[in-house]
Motif scaffolding. Sequence first.
Motif, PDB file in Angstrom:
ATOM      1  N   THR A   1       1.021  -0.971   0.204  1.00 15.11           N
ATOM      2  CA  THR A   1      -0.234   0.466   0.030  1.00 15.11           C
ATOM      3  C   THR A   1       0.372   1.655   0.226  1.00 15.11           C
TER       4      THR A   1
ATOM      5  N   LEU B   1       0.841   3.584  -3.332  1.00 11.34           N
ATOM      6  CA  LEU B   1       0.821   5.150  -3.007  1.00 11.34           C
ATOM      7  C   LEU B   1       1.664   6.472  -3.229  1.00 11.34           C
TER       8      LEU B   1
ATOM      9  N   ILE C   1       0.093   6.849  -7.082  1.00  6.98           N
ATOM     10  CA  ILE C   1      -0.767   7.675  -7.466  1.00  6.98           C
ATOM     11  C   ILE C   1       0.059   9.163  -6.726  1.00  6.98           C
TER      12      ILE C   1
ATOM     13  N   ILE D   1      -9.955  -1.133  -4.491  1.00  7.92           N
ATOM     14  CA  ILE D   1      -8.371  -0.133  -5.060  1.00  7.92           C
ATOM     15  C   ILE D   1      -8.011  -0.252  -5.716  1.00  7.92           C
TER      16      ILE D   1
ATOM     17  N   HIS E   1      -5.968  11.193  -8.016  1.00 11.56           N
ATOM     18  CA  HIS E   1      -5.189  12.029  -6.176  1.00 11.56           C
ATOM     19  C   HIS E   1      -5.785  12.237  -5.733  1.00 11.56           C
TER      20      HIS E   1
ATOM     21  N   TRP F   1      -9.245   8.186  -1.058  1.00 10.49           N
ATOM     22  CA  TRP F   1      -8.588   6.965  -0.656  1.00 10.49           C
ATOM     23  C   TRP F   1      -7.846   7.167   1.003  1.00 10.49           C
TER      24      TRP F   1
ATOM     25  N   ILE G   1     -11.253   5.157   1.382  1.00 10.05           N
ATOM     26  CA  ILE G   1     -11.055   3.191   1.089  1.00 10.05           C
ATOM     27  C   ILE G   1     -10.700   2.070   1.835  1.00 10.05           C
ATOM     28  N   LEU G   2      -9.274   3.049   2.392  1.00  6.86           N
ATOM     29  CA  LEU G   2      -8.633   1.985   2.937  1.00  6.86           C
ATOM     30  C   LEU G   2      -9.173   2.344   4.995  1.00  6.86           C
TER      31      LEU G   2
END
Length: 389
Positions: free
Chosen positions: A231, A235, A239, A292, A298, A303, A306-307
């Motif tokens: 992850t 990211l 991202i 994901i 961005h 994010w 989601i996380l």
Amino acid sequence: MHFRPRIFFSPLPIIYIVSFFFTLHAAVPVYINSSFLSTLISEKYVGLIYSVAALLAIIALILIPRLLKLVGDYFATLLFIVLEIVALIGIAFLEDANLIIALFIISSALITLISFDFDLIVEGFSKNASTGSIRGLYLTFANVAWIIAPTLAALLLANDAYWRVYLAAAIIFIPGLFIFAGRLESFKDPLYRMLHFRRAFAIVWHDKNLRYIFSISFLLQFFFTLMVIYTPLYLHEYIGFEWKEIGPMFSIMLIPFLLLEAPLGHLADKILGEKELLIAGFFMMALATGAIYFFAAHSFALWATILFMTRVGAACVEIMTETYFFKKVSAGDAAIIGLNRSVRPFAGLIGPLVATGILVVAALPSLFLALAVLMLFGIPLAAALKDTR
């Protein structure tokens, strides 16, 4: 209510506090370890270091019941804490890459052993009727540390000064050492059943519910292993987030562990069985992890959300797994508890190898989709469990 006197008139609050310092010291460097190791060795060999560390932890967990019977949990844990602090100071200040890597591997194994010893102490003060509540509070103290750690690491990591992170980790654990040494010396070890690893494995294999809960634990630890490694990479590299954004994002991500595990543990003790919450947790993990794959914007809010949802599911699975397992064993079952705790390093050994195989033929986003599909296998495993209520 019989729960409150049990908590506040026992040594449990002490181990909760020590657990906070232990978890904070371990969590501060956890998301930067791979980046630090890549400054010492080629990136393609970093996974090998994790695999060696996991293998050492597995071997140590197989052998530790003999040490516990010889010197007891208190003195064994005290020794491991002192060695861990020394190892971290060495990582911070030594310049020889081989020595640093060796200390990193030793430190990883020591963290596993200390966590195992704490499990025995908490289990020694627990009764089945309150196991979910006690484990929930224990995990809550640890989860406060997990939430603080990513942001703290981001602040310490200015100008890629990795040594600051490891020195800070050592300093953070020192209060835990003194509290443990001064307040838990009176812990009375249970009669540890000396089981050979094969015998412990046979007991688990022939007990359907233990076999299923071990499998569920493996899925959860496999999820944690891949998410911790890949992850931050996704990211940052794909991202385009900076570390100063990733740190707070991960702190938000981990809030469900703090908010949910204690009340869910109490819920499992008093109202619902474990398997309903396990099924819900795995479904949520699969849904959020699969998401994901489909997003590349961005957006900090996107994010973080989601996380956050991946960890809502993981928090449900973690506390229900802990509650169910510790209702099935006692503190004297050190070999079986050790076997259970070897699931984490085993997942740490297998996870990077599987991920490497996937990444040979697919891009990184596909790894998260594959992980989501794998989490769905937890649903039939949970459904097959016999509830403890």
